[in-house]
Design an enzyme around this catalytic site. Structure first.
Site, PDB file in Angstrom:
ATOM      1  N   TYR A 263      -1.356  -9.939   7.200  1.00 60.80           N
ATOM      2  CA  TYR A 263      -0.653  -8.738   7.488  1.00 60.80           C
ATOM      3  C   TYR A 263       0.348  -9.146   8.538  1.00 60.80           C
ATOM      4  O   TYR A 263       1.369  -8.263   8.615  1.00 60.80           O
ATOM      5  CB  TYR A 263      -1.624  -7.777   7.780  1.00 60.80           C
TER       6      TYR A 263
ATOM      7  N   LYS B  93     -14.224 -14.556   2.276  1.00 56.35           N
ATOM      8  CA  LYS B  93     -13.704 -15.700   0.927  1.00 56.35           C
ATOM      9  C   LYS B  93     -14.141 -16.859   1.520  1.00 56.35           C
ATOM     10  O   LYS B  93     -13.099 -17.845   1.647  1.00 56.35           O
ATOM     11  CB  LYS B  93     -12.427 -15.094   0.416  1.00 56.35           C
TER      12      LYS B  93
ATOM     13  N   ASP C  54     -14.417 -10.434  -3.660  1.00 53.86           N
ATOM     14  CA  ASP C  54     -14.078 -10.008  -4.906  1.00 53.86           C
ATOM     15  C   ASP C  54     -15.523  -9.306  -5.807  1.00 53.86           C
ATOM     16  O   ASP C  54     -15.322  -8.419  -6.300  1.00 53.86           O
ATOM     17  CB  ASP C  54     -13.587 -11.208  -5.945  1.00 53.86           C
TER      18      ASP C  54
ATOM     19  N   ASP D  18      -7.344  -3.747   3.757  1.00 53.67           N
ATOM     20  CA  ASP D  18      -6.252  -2.947   3.167  1.00 53.67           C
ATOM     21  C   ASP D  18      -6.643  -2.702   1.744  1.00 53.67           C
ATOM     22  O   ASP D  18      -6.656  -1.398   1.326  1.00 53.67           O
ATOM     23  CB  ASP D  18      -5.162  -3.892   3.331  1.00 53.67           C
TER      24      ASP D  18
ATOM     25  N   ASP E 101      -8.833   1.111   0.014  1.00 50.96           N
ATOM     26  CA  ASP E 101      -7.765   1.929  -1.237  1.00 50.96           C
ATOM     27  C   ASP E 101      -9.013   2.025  -2.269  1.00 50.96           C
ATOM     28  O   ASP E 101      -9.122   3.089  -2.755  1.00 50.96           O
ATOM     29  CB  ASP E 101      -6.760   1.169  -1.793  1.00 50.96           C
TER      30      ASP E 101
END
Ligand code: NAI
Ligand code: MG
Length: 332
Positions: free
Chosen positions: A124, A171, A204, A228, A232
């Site tokens: 970001y 990750k 994931d 982020d 959502d």
């Protein structure tokens, strides 16, 4: 006692939804004194700065900000004003509670989780350059300091709010060094909170687990871009972006804003759902110590959603922003 609050209307649907939230928050009878400060493309053109000085001064002065969304052009154009504001005010933590509401039809009825998003680094930062034509490098910086701050924040929130479990989302199988560091810090932090269960989940797989059974999660903490995307997704679990509030914290300043953006596709039409920014306002009232007023607003919204006659289009209704707000005000 009067509460001084900086109000940033934002652009797109921002002015519509923040005006709606302001009306409802004022109807609680609390003495709210708004300092309205504008940002956006026009003010960049006017001041030559991404963040107008008067806006930053007001935020630092009041320490409490209710903010509408601000557009970031895709591809070229100016950088993100939102990211610049988080940086300028050192808003290192983004707190995003996600809760099912009766009356809002979704796949699950009992979602109750919190996404804690690191707000200051990772992809970001937008640190990119062209190495040679056709090759672009983006930098993803993860530091021990920022990881310690956000993990400390997540566990502290979990304890303070009586939560049972913190999940570190990562990750580190691929990003062995950067997310490896994040996980090291997560494990160290978890040791200081033996009363809270700790687990790790690859990002994931986390997305899949959230869609299959969000009730298995409690507090989730992760770096900026993962946060982020995941938030959502979690907004979609409770009725969409029109329903998802958030709070950004530094040590001495708090900025309350919806998870959603400026929604250019519906801006100016008077149909946006103001619940996300209104619930962000409720988080603000709690932050100010006005939990009872926040509860009254939440209950009024719940009643209107349950009754279902005056809800906005994103929730399957036909009401305009104004009609929905009137219904909330009548309840209140
Ligand atoms: P968006 O969140 O603005 O919109 C995504 C979809 O959700 C659209 O179909 C929109 O109509 C719908 N939606 C969002 N909020 C809604 C609401 N309150 N009521 C009803 N429907 C709603 O995301 P998008 O289109 O990716 O971004 C638009 C702009 O907003 C971009 O410039 C982006 O950079 C900016 N943005 C700003 C944020 C902020 O100020 N914190 C956060 C996210 C995006
Ligand atoms: Mg986003």
């Amino acid at each position: 006692m009067a509460y001084r609050i900086t109000l940033i209307p934002g652009d797109g649907i921002g002015p519509e939804v923040t005006a709606a939230a302001r009306r409802v928050l004022e109807a609680t009878g609390l003495d709210l004194e708004w300092e309205v400060r504008h940002a956006g493309a026009d003010r960049i053109a006017e001041t030559g700065r991404i963040l107008p000085e008067d806006l930053i001064e007001s935020c630092l002065d009041t320490g409490v900000v209710l903010k509408g969304p601000l557009t970031t052009p895709i591809g070229g154009g100016h950088g993100s004003i939102n990211v610049a504001l988080r940086r300028a005010l050192d808003l290192f933590a983004n707190y995003r509670p996600v809760r099912s509401l009766p009356g809002v039809k979704t796949r699950f009825e009992d979602v109750d989780l919190i996404v804690v998003r690191e707000n200051s680094e990772g992809l970001y930062s937008g640190l990119e350059h062209e190495v040679v034509p056709g090759v672009i490098e983006s930098q993803r910086v993860i530091t021990r300091r920022a990881s310690e701050r956000i993990l400390g924040f997540a566990f502290e929130q979990a304890r303070r709010r009586g939560r049972k479990k913190v999940t570190a989302v990562h990750k580190a199988n691929i990003l062995k060094l950067s997310d490896g560091l994040f996980l090291d810090v997560a494990r160290e932090t978890a040791k200081r909170y033996p009363d809270i269960e700790y687990e790790e989940s690859i990002v994931d797989a986390t997305a899949m687990k959230l869609v299959l059974d969000p009730t298995r999660f409690d507090v989730l903490v992760m770096e900026n871009l993962f946060g982020d995307i995941v938030s959502d997704l979690t907004a979609g679990l409770v009725g969409g972006l029109g329903m998802a509030p958030s709070a950004n914290f530094s040590d001495d300043c708090a900025v309350f804003e919806a998870v959603h953006g400026s929604a250019p596709d519906i801006a100016g039409k008077g149909v946006a759902n103001p619940t996300a920014v209104l619930f962000s306002g409720c988080l603000m009232l709690r932050h100010l110590g006005e939990a009872e007023a926040a509860d009254r607003v939440r209950d009024a919204v719940r009643d209107v959603l349950l009754e279902g006659r005056h809800v906005t289009r994103d929730l399957g209704g036909e009401a305009s922003t104004g009609e929905y707000v009137e219904a909330i005000l009548r309840r209140l």
